[in-house]
Design a protein around this motif. Structure first.
Motif, PDB file in Angstrom:
ATOM      1  N   GLY A  85       0.777  -1.240   0.000  1.00 11.98           N
ATOM      2  CA  GLY A  85       0.000   0.000   0.000  1.00 11.98           C
ATOM      3  C   GLY A  85       0.800   1.275   0.000  1.00 11.98           C
ATOM      4  N   ILE A  86       1.939   1.308  -0.694  1.00  8.58           N
ATOM      5  CA  ILE A  86       2.697   2.567  -0.712  1.00  8.58           C
ATOM      6  C   ILE A  86       1.952   3.643  -1.497  1.00  8.58           C
ATOM      7  N   ARG A  87       1.017   3.231  -2.381  1.00  8.79           N
ATOM      8  CA  ARG A  87       0.229   4.229  -3.106  1.00  8.79           C
ATOM      9  C   ARG A  87      -0.794   4.902  -2.192  1.00  8.79           C
ATOM     10  N   ALA A  88      -1.296   4.159  -1.211  1.00  7.36           N
ATOM     11  CA  ALA A  88      -2.477   4.614  -0.469  1.00  7.36           C
ATOM     12  C   ALA A  88      -2.226   4.974   0.989  1.00  7.36           C
ATOM     13  N   ASN A  89      -1.170   4.447   1.588  1.00  5.93           N
ATOM     14  CA  ASN A  89      -1.010   4.623   3.028  1.00  5.93           C
ATOM     15  C   ASN A  89       0.218   5.475   3.363  1.00  5.93           C
ATOM     16  N   PRO A  90       0.037   6.613   4.033  1.00  2.00           N
ATOM     17  CA  PRO A  90       1.155   7.518   4.336  1.00  2.00           C
ATOM     18  C   PRO A  90       2.251   6.874   5.180  1.00  2.00           C
ATOM     19  N   MET A  91       1.878   6.062   6.175  1.00  2.00           N
ATOM     20  CA  MET A  91       2.890   5.448   7.024  1.00  2.00           C
ATOM     21  C   MET A  91       3.748   4.472   6.228  1.00  2.00           C
ATOM     22  N   VAL A  92       3.110   3.685   5.364  1.00  2.00           N
ATOM     23  CA  VAL A  92       3.854   2.720   4.547  1.00  2.00           C
ATOM     24  C   VAL A  92       4.780   3.454   3.580  1.00  2.00           C
ATOM     25  N   LEU A  93       4.282   4.534   2.985  1.00  2.00           N
ATOM     26  CA  LEU A  93       5.116   5.323   2.074  1.00  2.00           C
ATOM     27  C   LEU A  93       6.286   5.950   2.822  1.00  2.00           C
ATOM     28  N   GLN A  94       6.033   6.454   4.018  1.00  2.00           N
ATOM     29  CA  GLN A  94       7.102   7.042   4.831  1.00  2.00           C
ATOM     30  C   GLN A  94       8.182   6.007   5.130  1.00  2.00           C
ATOM     31  N   ALA A  95       7.751   4.801   5.491  1.00  2.00           N
ATOM     32  CA  ALA A  95       8.717   3.740   5.786  1.00  2.00           C
ATOM     33  C   ALA A  95       9.497   3.345   4.534  1.00  2.00           C
ATOM     34  N   PHE A  96       8.818   3.302   3.399  1.00  2.00           N
ATOM     35  CA  PHE A  96       9.515   2.965   2.154  1.00  2.00           C
ATOM     36  C   PHE A  96      10.596   3.998   1.841  1.00  2.00           C
ATOM     37  N   LYS A  97      10.250   5.268   1.966  1.00  2.00           N
ATOM     38  CA  LYS A  97      11.236   6.319   1.694  1.00  2.00           C
ATOM     39  C   LYS A  97      12.384   6.261   2.700  1.00  2.00           C
ATOM     40  N   GLN A  98      12.076   5.940   3.957  1.00  2.00           N
ATOM     41  CA  GLN A  98      13.127   5.805   4.967  1.00  2.00           C
ATOM     42  C   GLN A  98      14.076   4.656   4.609  1.00  2.00           C
ATOM     43  N   SER A  99      13.520   3.608   4.031  1.00  2.00           N
ATOM     44  CA  SER A  99      14.339   2.434   3.683  1.00  2.00           C
ATOM     45  C   SER A  99      15.409   2.760   2.655  1.00  2.00           C
ATOM     46  N   LEU A 100      15.172   3.813   1.863  1.00  2.00           N
ATOM     47  CA  LEU A 100      16.133   4.183   0.822  1.00  2.00           C
ATOM     48  C   LEU A 100      17.451   4.682   1.394  1.00  2.00           C
ATOM     49  N   ASN A 101      17.454   4.973   2.687  1.00  2.00           N
ATOM     50  CA  ASN A 101      18.688   5.414   3.347  1.00  2.00           C
ATOM     51  C   ASN A 101      19.554   4.245   3.809  1.00  2.00           C
ATOM     52  N   TYR A 102      19.081   3.028   3.565  1.00  2.00           N
ATOM     53  CA  TYR A 102      19.784   1.852   4.075  1.00  2.00           C
ATOM     54  C   TYR A 102      19.965   0.819   2.954  1.00  2.00           C
ATOM     55  N   LYS A 103      20.995   0.021   3.105  1.00  2.00           N
ATOM     56  CA  LYS A 103      21.253  -1.037   2.127  1.00  2.00           C
ATOM     57  C   LYS A 103      20.471  -2.288   2.507  1.00  2.00           C
ATOM     58  N   VAL A 104      19.187  -2.243   2.229  1.00  2.00           N
ATOM     59  CA  VAL A 104      18.310  -3.362   2.553  1.00  2.00           C
ATOM     60  C   VAL A 104      17.581  -3.800   1.288  1.00  2.00           C
ATOM     61  N   LYS A 105      17.023  -4.999   1.335  1.00  2.00           N
ATOM     62  CA  LYS A 105      16.203  -5.480   0.222  1.00  2.00           C
ATOM     63  C   LYS A 105      14.751  -5.082   0.450  1.00  2.00           C
ATOM     64  N   ARG A 106      14.132  -4.576  -0.608  1.00  2.00           N
ATOM     65  CA  ARG A 106      12.739  -4.116  -0.549  1.00  2.00           C
ATOM     66  C   ARG A 106      11.891  -4.942  -1.510  1.00  2.00           C
ATOM     67  N   HIS A 107      10.690  -5.252  -1.070  1.00  2.00           N
ATOM     68  CA  HIS A 107       9.759  -6.017  -1.896  1.00  2.00           C
ATOM     69  C   HIS A 107       8.366  -5.394  -1.753  1.00  2.00           C
ATOM     70  N   LEU A 108       7.540  -5.608  -2.751  1.00  2.00           N
ATOM     71  CA  LEU A 108       6.153  -5.160  -2.700  1.00  2.00           C
ATOM     72  C   LEU A 108       5.221  -6.357  -2.576  1.00  2.00           C
ATOM     73  N   ILE A 109       4.145  -6.189  -1.821  1.00  2.00           N
ATOM     74  CA  ILE A 109       3.016  -7.124  -1.829  1.00  2.00           C
ATOM     75  C   ILE A 109       1.835  -6.281  -2.276  1.00  2.00           C
ATOM     76  N   VAL A 110       1.339  -6.497  -3.490  1.00  2.00           N
ATOM     77  CA  VAL A 110       0.509  -5.467  -4.092  1.00  2.00           C
ATOM     78  C   VAL A 110      -0.498  -6.027  -5.095  1.00  2.00           C
ATOM     79  N   GLU A 111      -1.668  -5.394  -5.145  1.00  2.00           N
ATOM     80  CA  GLU A 111      -2.633  -5.623  -6.216  1.00  2.00           C
ATOM     81  C   GLU A 111      -2.276  -4.721  -7.396  1.00  2.00           C
ATOM     82  N   GLY A 112      -2.906  -4.978  -8.528  1.00  2.00           N
ATOM     83  CA  GLY A 112      -2.745  -4.101  -9.674  1.00  2.00           C
ATOM     84  C   GLY A 112      -3.555  -2.825  -9.489  1.00  2.00           C
ATOM     85  N   PRO A 113      -3.358  -1.843 -10.361  1.00  2.00           N
ATOM     86  CA  PRO A 113      -4.137  -0.609 -10.275  1.00  2.00           C
ATOM     87  C   PRO A 113      -5.613  -0.854 -10.594  1.00  2.00           C
ATOM     88  N   THR A 114      -6.472   0.044 -10.130  1.00  2.00           N
ATOM     89  CA  THR A 114      -7.910  -0.105 -10.337  1.00  2.00           C
ATOM     90  C   THR A 114      -8.325   0.713 -11.552  1.00  2.00           C
TER      91      THR A 114
END
Length: 372
Positions: A85-114
């Motif tokens: 839910g990085i498209r819809a949820n501010p907290m999830v988006l904030q955490a995703f952007k924070q993750s860019l400061n670290y060398k970690v692996k990122r994955h999405l669990i996501v539906e397609g667009p509506t």
């Protein structure tokens, strides 16, 4: 290994496999980070997250502030992160952007667009402007439904980096016995919001053309209820009943009394009620617009029909009526097959997909010919 899931709520459609990961793999620790326990509109729909037992390998963090989010990254430097839910949820988006400061692996669990809200071209433009810059930072996409898979292929993700995935619901707490309806009249069930997108208006119109009597019970509330009642009143042939809103636990108990679940959606990112129905041994009639259509094995556990094909809905209904005894006799086989979408099975598949760079077959596609 530590896996950190970032989500808006403690979703009853994801929790079952998430909490099973550390049971199946004791060396993996799991953190589930959510903005809130449950959204209010989901509560009104009957959603409920049962009390979750936290333990050493599984913890839940609710409504973290910016400092706490940063701390989760700093204290788990080699964790892998899964964002829903990085498209819809501010907290999830904030955490995703924070993750860019670290060398970690990122994955999405996501539906397609509506696409029903905006045309595809607008989604393409919005994604290009707001999201494309992040795509090279994402390792894998756990795609909920075929539309999600096709969407991320459009943006250059390889098939090896897209994992076909499913929502997941808890096993029923009933015994292993399945109830067989002994009445001659087939019993059909719909569960969901009574809105236009669920396609009930079209389905009732087709049902009224059917020359065979059925019982059709409708669980749910919504703005289309009165319109649907008017359509239902135009027939004296069928017994169409509106049962109102029920909790998820009530609905799960009810399911075993029916022969078939109907989900005629004009759009449905997934449709977890299909999981629930299959786990209760029900035959499923769903439209090709439901993401969960990928769980359907033709004429074994259901039929997928298209609103775009003339008489397709009618023919699916007719098959169900004509073969009702076979469908009833097959209830136990469907319920046995549904172990492939239970939490433990999906936890194994989730981690296996994480560890390989090759495409692997989803468990619901590994068909046991002895059961079918």
């Amino acid at each position: 290994m530590t896996l950190i899931f970032w989500q808006n709520i403690i979703s009853p459609h994801q929790l079952p496999y998430i909490k099973e990961i550390c049971n199946v793999f004791p060396d993996i620790k799991v953190l589930l980070v959510v903005e809130k326990q449950m959204a209010e509109h989901r509560k009104l729909m009957g959603w409920k997250t049962e009390a979750v037992q936290q333990r050493d390998g599984f913890k839940i963090v609710v409504n973290p502030n910016a400092t706490q989010i940063k701390s989760l990254f700093e204290h788990n430097p080699i964790a892998q992160h899964f964002f829903s839910g990085i498209r819809a949820n501010p907290m999830v988006l904030q955490a995703f952007k924070q993750s860019l400061n670290y060398k970690v692996k990122r994955h999405l669990i996501v539906e397609g667009p509506t696409f029903y809200k905006r045309p595809r071209v607008l989604h393409l433009i919005k994604t290009f402007i707001k999201e494309k810059k992040y795509f090279n930072k994402i390792n894998k996409v756990y795609a909920i439904g075929n539309e999600a898979k096709l969407w991320y292929e459009t943006w250059g993700f390889s098939s090896n980096n897209i994992v076909p995935f499913s929502y997941c619901v808890e096993k029923t707490k009933s015994t292993n016995e399945v109830s067989k309806n002994l009445d001659y009249v087939p019993k059909l069930l719909f569960v969901g919001s009574l809105i236009k997108l669920k396609g009930l208006n079209q389905f009732l119109t087709v049902l009224n053309k059917l020359p065979y009597k059925v019982v059709f019970d409708i669980v749910g509330e919504g703005i289309e209820k009165e319109n649907l009642k008017k359509i239902a009143c135009n027939t004296t042939k069928h017994d169409i009943r509106f049962l109102g809103s029920k909790s998820n636990s009530e609905t799960r108990r009810l399911m075993c009394e029916y022969d078939c679940l109907v989900l005629p959606s004009l759009y449905d990112g997934w449709g977890a009620v299909i999981n629930e129905a299959l786990m209760s041994g029900l035959f499923v009639l769903c439209s090709s617009n439901c993401g969960a259509q990928q769980l359907i094995i033709d004429k074994f556990n259901g039929i997928v029909f298209s609103h775009k094909k003339k008489n397709d809905t009618y023919n699916a209904l007719k098959y169900c009526i004509k073969n009702i005894e076979h469908i009833r006799d097959n209830k136990t086989a469907i319920k046995d097959w549904s172990t492939c979408i239970e939490g433990t099975t999906l936890a194994k598949y989730f981690v296996s997909a994480l560890h390989t760079e090759q495409s692997i077959t989803p468990p619901w596609k590994v068909i046991n010919s002895n059961k079918i």
